[in-house]
Write a protein that holds these residues in place. Structure first.
Motif, PDB file in Angstrom:
ATOM      1  N   GLY A 277      -8.013   1.042  36.998  1.00  0.00           N
ATOM      2  CA  GLY A 277      -9.071   1.320  36.887  1.00  0.00           C
ATOM      3  C   GLY A 277     -10.166   1.650  37.841  1.00  0.00           C
ATOM      4  N   GLU A 278      -9.850   1.538  39.055  1.00  0.00           N
ATOM      5  CA  GLU A 278     -10.712   1.876  40.189  1.00  0.00           C
ATOM      6  C   GLU A 278     -11.028   3.082  40.127  1.00  0.00           C
ATOM      7  N   GLY A 279     -12.513   3.214  40.203  1.00  0.00           N
ATOM      8  CA  GLY A 279     -13.156   4.556  40.189  1.00  0.00           C
ATOM      9  C   GLY A 279     -13.098   5.423  38.897  1.00  0.00           C
ATOM     10  N   ALA A 280     -12.698   4.789  37.724  1.00  0.00           N
ATOM     11  CA  ALA A 280     -12.399   5.634  36.585  1.00  0.00           C
ATOM     12  C   ALA A 280     -13.618   5.680  36.032  1.00  0.00           C
ATOM     13  N   SER A 281     -13.953   6.571  35.002  1.00  0.00           N
ATOM     14  CA  SER A 281     -15.297   6.732  34.323  1.00  0.00           C
ATOM     15  C   SER A 281     -15.169   6.055  32.797  1.00  0.00           C
ATOM     16  N   LEU A 282     -16.061   5.014  32.435  1.00  0.00           N
ATOM     17  CA  LEU A 282     -15.935   4.546  31.192  1.00  0.00           C
ATOM     18  C   LEU A 282     -16.020   5.731  30.210  1.00  0.00           C
ATOM     19  N   ARG A 283     -16.906   6.590  30.306  1.00  0.00           N
ATOM     20  CA  ARG A 283     -16.961   7.640  29.137  1.00  0.00           C
ATOM     21  C   ARG A 283     -15.763   8.492  29.121  1.00  0.00           C
ATOM     22  N   ARG A 284     -15.033   8.681  30.253  1.00  0.00           N
ATOM     23  CA  ARG A 284     -13.598   9.387  30.052  1.00  0.00           C
ATOM     24  C   ARG A 284     -12.698   8.581  29.551  1.00  0.00           C
ATOM     25  N   VAL A 285     -12.622   7.434  29.727  1.00  0.00           N
ATOM     26  CA  VAL A 285     -11.454   6.481  29.327  1.00  0.00           C
ATOM     27  C   VAL A 285     -11.899   6.201  28.003  1.00  0.00           C
ATOM     28  N   LEU A 286     -13.013   5.768  27.496  1.00  0.00           N
ATOM     29  CA  LEU A 286     -13.346   5.482  26.193  1.00  0.00           C
ATOM     30  C   LEU A 286     -13.908   6.566  25.131  1.00  0.00           C
ATOM     31  N   GLY A 287     -14.378   7.797  25.712  1.00  0.00           N
ATOM     32  CA  GLY A 287     -14.901   8.723  24.837  1.00  0.00           C
ATOM     33  C   GLY A 287     -14.033   9.228  23.757  1.00  0.00           C
ATOM     34  N   GLY A 288     -12.736   9.196  23.767  1.00  0.00           N
ATOM     35  CA  GLY A 288     -12.019   9.579  22.979  1.00  0.00           C
ATOM     36  C   GLY A 288     -11.640   8.949  21.730  1.00  0.00           C
ATOM     37  N   LEU A 289     -11.926   7.721  21.871  1.00  0.00           N
ATOM     38  CA  LEU A 289     -11.680   6.830  20.775  1.00  0.00           C
ATOM     39  C   LEU A 289     -12.886   7.058  19.693  1.00  0.00           C
ATOM     40  N   GLU A 290     -12.393   6.534  18.468  1.00  0.00           N
ATOM     41  CA  GLU A 290     -13.054   6.834  17.211  1.00  0.00           C
ATOM     42  C   GLU A 290     -14.487   5.407  17.647  1.00  0.00           C
ATOM     43  N   ILE A 291     -15.705   6.235  17.656  1.00  0.00           N
ATOM     44  CA  ILE A 291     -16.792   5.338  17.857  1.00  0.00           C
ATOM     45  C   ILE A 291     -17.962   5.508  16.848  1.00  0.00           C
ATOM     46  N   VAL A 292     -18.468   4.495  16.457  1.00  0.00           N
ATOM     47  CA  VAL A 292     -19.778   4.667  15.712  1.00  0.00           C
ATOM     48  C   VAL A 292     -21.021   4.291  16.745  1.00  0.00           C
ATOM     49  N   GLU A 293     -21.965   5.041  16.394  1.00  0.00           N
ATOM     50  CA  GLU A 293     -23.015   4.974  17.406  1.00  0.00           C
ATOM     51  C   GLU A 293     -24.227   3.952  16.741  1.00  0.00           C
ATOM     52  N   VAL A 294     -24.869   3.141  17.424  1.00  0.00           N
ATOM     53  CA  VAL A 294     -25.794   2.345  16.822  1.00  0.00           C
ATOM     54  C   VAL A 294     -27.100   2.698  17.530  1.00  0.00           C
ATOM     55  N   LEU A 295     -28.118   2.864  16.776  1.00  0.00           N
ATOM     56  CA  LEU A 295     -29.315   3.369  17.507  1.00  0.00           C
ATOM     57  C   LEU A 295     -29.991   2.306  18.019  1.00  0.00           C
ATOM     58  N   ALA A 296     -30.414   2.181  19.183  1.00  0.00           N
ATOM     59  CA  ALA A 296     -31.190   1.066  20.015  1.00  0.00           C
ATOM     60  C   ALA A 296     -32.422   1.197  19.482  1.00  0.00           C
ATOM     61  N   LEU A 297     -32.889  -0.346  19.370  1.00  0.00           N
ATOM     62  CA  LEU A 297     -34.188  -0.442  19.032  1.00  0.00           C
ATOM     63  C   LEU A 297     -35.125  -0.320  20.342  1.00  0.00           C
ATOM     64  N   PRO A 298     -36.264  -0.197  20.237  1.00  0.00           N
ATOM     65  CA  PRO A 298     -37.121  -0.187  21.454  1.00  0.00           C
ATOM     66  C   PRO A 298     -36.868  -1.219  22.331  1.00  0.00           C
ATOM     67  N   GLY A 299     -36.473  -0.639  23.748  1.00  0.00           N
ATOM     68  CA  GLY A 299     -36.302  -1.460  24.993  1.00  0.00           C
ATOM     69  C   GLY A 299     -34.807  -2.241  24.985  1.00  0.00           C
ATOM     70  N   GLU A 300     -34.013  -2.074  23.761  1.00  0.00           N
ATOM     71  CA  GLU A 300     -33.109  -2.886  23.646  1.00  0.00           C
ATOM     72  C   GLU A 300     -31.720  -2.143  24.744  1.00  0.00           C
ATOM     73  N   ALA A 301     -31.713  -0.720  24.964  1.00  0.00           N
ATOM     74  CA  ALA A 301     -30.837  -0.028  25.670  1.00  0.00           C
ATOM     75  C   ALA A 301     -31.258   0.242  26.970  1.00  0.00           C
ATOM     76  N   GLU A 302     -32.524  -0.345  27.636  1.00  0.00           N
ATOM     77  CA  GLU A 302     -32.631  -0.097  28.945  1.00  0.00           C
ATOM     78  C   GLU A 302     -32.321  -0.978  29.800  1.00  0.00           C
ATOM     79  N   ASP A 303     -32.103  -0.633  31.008  1.00  0.00           N
ATOM     80  CA  ASP A 303     -31.376  -1.149  32.112  1.00  0.00           C
ATOM     81  C   ASP A 303     -32.328  -1.083  33.389  1.00  0.00           C
ATOM     82  N   ILE A 304     -31.936  -1.958  34.385  1.00  0.00           N
ATOM     83  CA  ILE A 304     -32.734  -1.920  35.614  1.00  0.00           C
ATOM     84  C   ILE A 304     -31.695  -1.480  36.736  1.00  0.00           C
TER      85      ILE A 304
END
Length: 182
Positions: A145-172
């Motif tokens: 897994g070293e240096g691999a992209s999560l988006r590339r590794v997991l992006g092909g899976l069947e995924i449901v998107e859950v809309l974030a509530l205000p502030g919920e998806a923010e990171d620092i």
């Protein structure tokens, strides 16, 4: 609903001059403690990163190559989860707005899909804010897994998107992000 939690807490925080992001305090609580608290319903919580005192009943582990990135961290976390645990919630340790209700919504949306990820206001999938069927997640991971992209590794899976509530998806990630929460 049975699940385990994985908190990825081993990043380098380059844009924050290398500060220990999970130890940053927002509203009187460290970011790592906020992530662990959001996983209150988990039967086991594994934190991937250097061990930090004062976080109660969690299991600590490290990537095979520390600093190998989120896929390597996810692989280390999954290795510490028993194979009979059907679901895994994966969180970054720099999310000031994550809470139990976030985790509950992700798990509730998962169903029989491989994953459920939070989507921010801009429509971007937040790969480190998701619930996954553990078996499907394990199958999707590469041998190394070293240096691999999560988006590339997991992006092909069947995924449901859950809309974030205000502030919920923010990171620092930057000094400006931290300033907004100080």
């Amino acid at each position: 609903m049975r699940y385990a939690g994985i908190v990825l807490a081993g990043g380098r925080a380059r844009r924050l001059s290398g500060v220990d992001k999970p130890a940053l305090v927002v509203d009187g609580t460290s970011l790592l403690a906020k992530a662990i608290a959001a996983l209150a319903g988990a039967e086991r919580v594994v934190v991937v990163g250097p061990e930090r005192p004062g976080h109660g009943d969690v299991e600590w582990t490290r990537e095979a190559v520390p600093g190998g990135g989120p896929v390597a961290g996810l692989m280390a976390g999954l290795a510490a989860i028993p194979p009979d645990v059907p679901r895994v919630v994966v969180l970054a340790a720099d999310l000031p707005g994550v809470r139990v209700s976030t985790v509950d919504r992700l798990l509730g949306a998962l169903g029989d899909r491989a994953g459920a990820v939070l989507v921010d206001a801009a429509g971007e999938r937040q790969w480190l804010l998701g619930a996954w069927l553990a078996g499907r997640l394990r199958e999707a991971l590469p041998e190394r897994g070293e240096g691999a992209s999560l988006r590339r590794v997991l992006g092909g899976l069947e995924i449901v998107e859950v809309l974030a509530l205000p502030g919920e998806a923010e990171d620092i990630d930057t000094p400006g992000d931290l300033e907004r929460y100080s």
